[in-house]
Motif scaffolding. Structure first.
Motif, PDB file in Angstrom:
ATOM      1  N   GLU A   1      17.635  -3.189  52.340  1.00  0.00           N
ATOM      2  CA  GLU A   1      18.972  -3.350  53.137  1.00  0.00           C
ATOM      3  C   GLU A   1      20.044  -3.124  52.272  1.00  0.00           C
ATOM      4  O   GLU A   1      21.183  -2.539  52.536  1.00  0.00           O
ATOM      5  CB  GLU A   1      19.104  -4.749  53.700  1.00  0.00           C
ATOM      6  N   ASN A   2      20.004  -3.515  51.070  1.00  0.00           N
ATOM      7  CA  ASN A   2      20.985  -3.295  49.983  1.00  0.00           C
ATOM      8  C   ASN A   2      21.061  -2.154  49.187  1.00  0.00           C
ATOM      9  O   ASN A   2      21.499  -1.773  48.259  1.00  0.00           O
ATOM     10  CB  ASN A   2      20.974  -4.681  49.116  1.00  0.00           C
ATOM     11  N   LYS A   3      19.879  -1.228  49.659  1.00  0.00           N
ATOM     12  CA  LYS A   3      19.648   0.176  48.851  1.00  0.00           C
ATOM     13  C   LYS A   3      19.442   0.009  47.256  1.00  0.00           C
ATOM     14  O   LYS A   3      20.042   0.684  46.599  1.00  0.00           O
ATOM     15  CB  LYS A   3      21.157   0.767  49.239  1.00  0.00           C
ATOM     16  N   ILE A   4      18.837  -0.864  47.002  1.00  0.00           N
ATOM     17  CA  ILE A   4      18.271  -1.347  45.606  1.00  0.00           C
ATOM     18  C   ILE A   4      16.705  -0.563  45.459  1.00  0.00           C
ATOM     19  O   ILE A   4      15.919  -0.997  45.894  1.00  0.00           O
ATOM     20  CB  ILE A   4      18.354  -2.814  45.257  1.00  0.00           C
ATOM     21  N   LYS A   5      16.876   0.115  44.388  1.00  0.00           N
ATOM     22  CA  LYS A   5      15.301   0.691  44.021  1.00  0.00           C
ATOM     23  C   LYS A   5      14.898  -0.337  43.099  1.00  0.00           C
ATOM     24  O   LYS A   5      15.271  -0.613  42.211  1.00  0.00           O
ATOM     25  CB  LYS A   5      15.809   2.057  43.210  1.00  0.00           C
ATOM     26  N   LEU A   6      13.471  -0.509  43.542  1.00  0.00           N
ATOM     27  CA  LEU A   6      12.674  -1.371  42.864  1.00  0.00           C
ATOM     28  C   LEU A   6      11.466  -0.641  41.999  1.00  0.00           C
ATOM     29  O   LEU A   6      11.080   0.369  42.264  1.00  0.00           O
ATOM     30  CB  LEU A   6      12.060  -2.107  44.064  1.00  0.00           C
ATOM     31  N   GLU A   7      11.738  -1.220  40.825  1.00  0.00           N
ATOM     32  CA  GLU A   7      10.674  -0.613  39.649  1.00  0.00           C
ATOM     33  C   GLU A   7       9.656  -1.969  39.252  1.00  0.00           C
ATOM     34  O   GLU A   7      10.411  -2.760  38.683  1.00  0.00           O
ATOM     35  CB  GLU A   7      11.493  -0.026  38.643  1.00  0.00           C
TER      36      GLU A   7
ATOM     37  N   ALA B   1      27.660 -11.169  39.958  1.00  0.00           N
ATOM     38  CA  ALA B   1      27.531  -9.887  40.730  1.00  0.00           C
ATOM     39  C   ALA B   1      26.655 -10.307  42.023  1.00  0.00           C
ATOM     40  O   ALA B   1      25.984 -11.321  42.061  1.00  0.00           O
ATOM     41  CB  ALA B   1      26.436  -8.939  40.014  1.00  0.00           C
ATOM     42  N   GLN B   2      26.972  -9.340  43.187  1.00  0.00           N
ATOM     43  CA  GLN B   2      26.512  -9.471  44.330  1.00  0.00           C
ATOM     44  C   GLN B   2      25.168  -8.210  44.377  1.00  0.00           C
ATOM     45  O   GLN B   2      25.209  -7.313  43.357  1.00  0.00           O
ATOM     46  CB  GLN B   2      27.276  -9.170  45.383  1.00  0.00           C
ATOM     47  N   PHE B   3      24.210  -8.389  45.301  1.00  0.00           N
ATOM     48  CA  PHE B   3      23.061  -7.607  45.145  1.00  0.00           C
ATOM     49  C   PHE B   3      23.535  -6.140  45.394  1.00  0.00           C
ATOM     50  O   PHE B   3      23.046  -4.989  44.752  1.00  0.00           O
ATOM     51  CB  PHE B   3      21.921  -7.797  46.361  1.00  0.00           C
ATOM     52  N   GLU B   4      24.666  -5.809  46.156  1.00  0.00           N
ATOM     53  CA  GLU B   4      24.956  -4.344  46.510  1.00  0.00           C
ATOM     54  C   GLU B   4      25.597  -3.808  45.151  1.00  0.00           C
ATOM     55  O   GLU B   4      26.017  -2.668  45.349  1.00  0.00           O
ATOM     56  CB  GLU B   4      26.304  -4.605  47.503  1.00  0.00           C
ATOM     57  N   ASP B   5      25.974  -4.605  44.288  1.00  0.00           N
ATOM     58  CA  ASP B   5      26.347  -4.047  42.746  1.00  0.00           C
ATOM     59  C   ASP B   5      25.177  -3.526  42.046  1.00  0.00           C
ATOM     60  O   ASP B   5      25.500  -2.282  41.088  1.00  0.00           O
ATOM     61  CB  ASP B   5      27.098  -5.128  42.044  1.00  0.00           C
ATOM     62  N   ILE B   6      24.138  -3.828  42.532  1.00  0.00           N
ATOM     63  CA  ILE B   6      22.999  -3.330  41.437  1.00  0.00           C
ATOM     64  C   ILE B   6      22.085  -2.151  42.215  1.00  0.00           C
ATOM     65  O   ILE B   6      22.155  -2.057  43.352  1.00  0.00           O
ATOM     66  CB  ILE B   6      21.942  -4.366  41.579  1.00  0.00           C
ATOM     67  N   ASP B   7      21.961  -0.981  41.302  1.00  0.00           N
ATOM     68  CA  ASP B   7      21.124  -0.098  41.602  1.00  0.00           C
ATOM     69  C   ASP B   7      19.887   0.217  41.677  1.00  0.00           C
ATOM     70  O   ASP B   7      18.925   0.689  42.574  1.00  0.00           O
ATOM     71  CB  ASP B   7      21.883   1.456  40.941  1.00  0.00           C
ATOM     72  N   PHE B   8      19.185  -0.442  40.396  1.00  0.00           N
ATOM     73  CA  PHE B   8      17.772  -0.885  40.183  1.00  0.00           C
ATOM     74  C   PHE B   8      17.408  -2.077  39.798  1.00  0.00           C
ATOM     75  O   PHE B   8      18.300  -2.687  38.812  1.00  0.00           O
ATOM     76  CB  PHE B   8      17.334   0.274  39.022  1.00  0.00           C
ATOM     77  N   LEU B   9      16.317  -2.411  40.236  1.00  0.00           N
ATOM     78  CA  LEU B   9      15.721  -4.162  40.063  1.00  0.00           C
ATOM     79  C   LEU B   9      14.576  -3.730  39.228  1.00  0.00           C
ATOM     80  O   LEU B   9      13.426  -3.156  39.810  1.00  0.00           O
ATOM     81  CB  LEU B   9      15.667  -4.806  41.091  1.00  0.00           C
ATOM     82  N   LEU B  10      14.371  -4.214  38.104  1.00  0.00           N
ATOM     83  CA  LEU B  10      13.119  -3.988  37.224  1.00  0.00           C
ATOM     84  C   LEU B  10      12.418  -5.344  37.111  1.00  0.00           C
ATOM     85  O   LEU B  10      13.167  -6.241  36.490  1.00  0.00           O
ATOM     86  CB  LEU B  10      13.407  -3.430  36.011  1.00  0.00           C
TER      87      LEU B  10
ATOM     88  N   ILE C   1      23.914   0.704  37.428  1.00  0.00           N
ATOM     89  CA  ILE C   1      23.546  -0.887  37.099  1.00  0.00           C
ATOM     90  C   ILE C   1      21.893  -1.040  37.222  1.00  0.00           C
ATOM     91  O   ILE C   1      21.284  -1.010  38.534  1.00  0.00           O
ATOM     92  CB  ILE C   1      24.394  -1.687  37.821  1.00  0.00           C
ATOM     93  N   PHE C   2      21.357  -1.260  35.958  1.00  0.00           N
ATOM     94  CA  PHE C   2      19.781  -1.699  36.183  1.00  0.00           C
ATOM     95  C   PHE C   2      19.820  -3.264  35.805  1.00  0.00           C
ATOM     96  O   PHE C   2      20.259  -3.869  34.822  1.00  0.00           O
ATOM     97  CB  PHE C   2      19.114  -1.061  34.942  1.00  0.00           C
ATOM     98  N   LEU C   3      19.068  -3.886  36.692  1.00  0.00           N
ATOM     99  CA  LEU C   3      19.051  -5.491  36.633  1.00  0.00           C
ATOM    100  C   LEU C   3      17.391  -5.744  36.036  1.00  0.00           C
ATOM    101  O   LEU C   3      16.714  -5.380  36.731  1.00  0.00           O
ATOM    102  CB  LEU C   3      19.302  -6.237  37.650  1.00  0.00           C
ATOM    103  N   LEU C   4      17.312  -6.301  34.904  1.00  0.00           N
ATOM    104  CA  LEU C   4      16.107  -6.647  33.907  1.00  0.00           C
ATOM    105  C   LEU C   4      15.747  -8.095  34.356  1.00  0.00           C
ATOM    106  O   LEU C   4      16.184  -8.937  33.644  1.00  0.00           O
ATOM    107  CB  LEU C   4      16.002  -6.438  32.819  1.00  0.00           C
TER     108      LEU C   4
ATOM    109  N   THR D   1      32.608  -7.197  34.173  1.00  0.00           N
ATOM    110  CA  THR D   1      33.519  -5.981  33.694  1.00  0.00           C
ATOM    111  C   THR D   1      32.710  -4.754  33.463  1.00  0.00           C
ATOM    112  O   THR D   1      32.795  -3.724  33.681  1.00  0.00           O
ATOM    113  CB  THR D   1      34.304  -6.503  32.339  1.00  0.00           C
ATOM    114  N   ALA D   2      31.430  -5.288  32.902  1.00  0.00           N
ATOM    115  CA  ALA D   2      30.648  -4.323  32.187  1.00  0.00           C
ATOM    116  C   ALA D   2      29.980  -3.372  33.465  1.00  0.00           C
ATOM    117  O   ALA D   2      29.864  -2.230  33.627  1.00  0.00           O
ATOM    118  CB  ALA D   2      29.421  -4.718  31.439  1.00  0.00           C
ATOM    119  N   ILE D   3      29.660  -4.246  34.621  1.00  0.00           N
ATOM    120  CA  ILE D   3      29.371  -3.546  35.882  1.00  0.00           C
ATOM    121  C   ILE D   3      30.238  -2.798  36.520  1.00  0.00           C
ATOM    122  O   ILE D   3      30.011  -1.783  37.025  1.00  0.00           O
ATOM    123  CB  ILE D   3      28.807  -4.862  36.797  1.00  0.00           C
ATOM    124  N   LYS D   4      31.582  -3.258  36.426  1.00  0.00           N
ATOM    125  CA  LYS D   4      32.556  -2.675  36.890  1.00  0.00           C
ATOM    126  C   LYS D   4      32.825  -0.899  36.313  1.00  0.00           C
ATOM    127  O   LYS D   4      33.210  -0.115  36.910  1.00  0.00           O
ATOM    128  CB  LYS D   4      33.764  -3.053  36.986  1.00  0.00           C
TER     129      LYS D   4
END
Length: 249
Positions: A241-247, A218-227, A200-203, A192-195
């Motif tokens: 491919e999933n347009k996730i920005k990597l930090e 969640a699926q990878f396409e739900d995430i915007d940033f991966l830290l 969305i930032f995944l740590l 629900t928090a993601i929706k």
């Protein structure tokens, strides 16, 4: 219908720990052949395993207590949390997920005037000395295993919110199963928090790659940033491919 049924069967097994096949047929009102096919699909996820006459929760799916998780990779978690804090601006409205990485974000947020929605008890306690951080805690009962507030009340409360940024934690991630968590009780809140959040930032620290929690929230396409501190090579093109920005931290 099959997908929904297998999800419910998996949740039932995870809740009851060990279940006989006859009981599953009775509860879900399907034939033994149907149950066997559904169980075959669930077994691929690694959350359960077969025993004589039934199924049980897999040994590697045990939920590690907050106390034990807190001391694992602590320095990496602090670095990742501080990097995540840099994405928070003055007057932002954010969500802080439960977890032993997200709790460290307080060290990077203590001088910012922001509003934080959270079910993370340890974050709430750490934020007490900083009146500039407006804390709005989710309602629900306290799950002491993970030090977070859980329940239907928390989910219903989140459904009414518009959140700018959500900072999420995970037990493990994999290209096949997505973003997973060890606590069934928390999965609905995380979804629900993601929706309800715009970004969305995944740590996660690098030990979480190709690990598996009990529930995919969640699926990878739900995430915007991966830290994270580092990633396996095979994930580099997958993230693009999933347009996730990597930090990297």
């Amino acid at each position: 219908m099959k997908y929904e049924r297998t999800q419910k069967i998996e949740e039932y097994i995870l809740e009851h720990k060990t279940v006989k096949m006859e009981k599953l047929c009775e509860v879900f009102k399907v034939s033994p052949n149907t149950i066997r096919r559904d169980i075959k699909e669930i077994l691929k996820k690694g959350t359960i395993e077969k025993v004589y006459g039934g199924v049980t929760v897999a040994d590697n799916s045990t939920l590690v207590s907050f106390k034990d998780r807190k001391i694992i990779h602590q320095n990496l978690k602090l670095k990742i949390a501080l990097k995540a804090s840099e994405f928070v601006n003055e007057n932002d409205i954010i969500y802080i997920d439960s977890g032993t990485t997200t709790v460290h974000m307080i060290d990077g947020l203590k001088n910012k005037s922001i509003t934080v929605f959270t079910n993370n008890l340890n974050f709430i306690i750490k934020a007490l000395p900083y009146p500039n951080i407006k804390i709005i805690a989710l309602s629900g009962s306290l799950d002491r295993t993970v030090n977070s507030f859980v329940g239907k009340e928390s989910i219903e409360f989140l459904k009414n919110l518009n959140i700018q940024k959500a900072f999420m934690a995970s037990t493990g991630i994999s290209m096949k199963h997505g973003i997973t968590n060890a606590s069934i009780k928390e999965s609905g809140i995380k979804k629900t928090a993601i929706k309800q959040s715009s970004e969305i930032f995944l740590l996660i620290d690098s030990s979480k790659f190709s690990s598996l929690g009990l529930v995919t929230y969640a699926q990878f396409e739900d995430i915007d940033f991966l830290l994270t501190d580092s990633i396996p090579k095979e994930y580099e093109s997958f993230l693009k491919e999933n347009k996730i920005k990597l930090e990297l931290c």
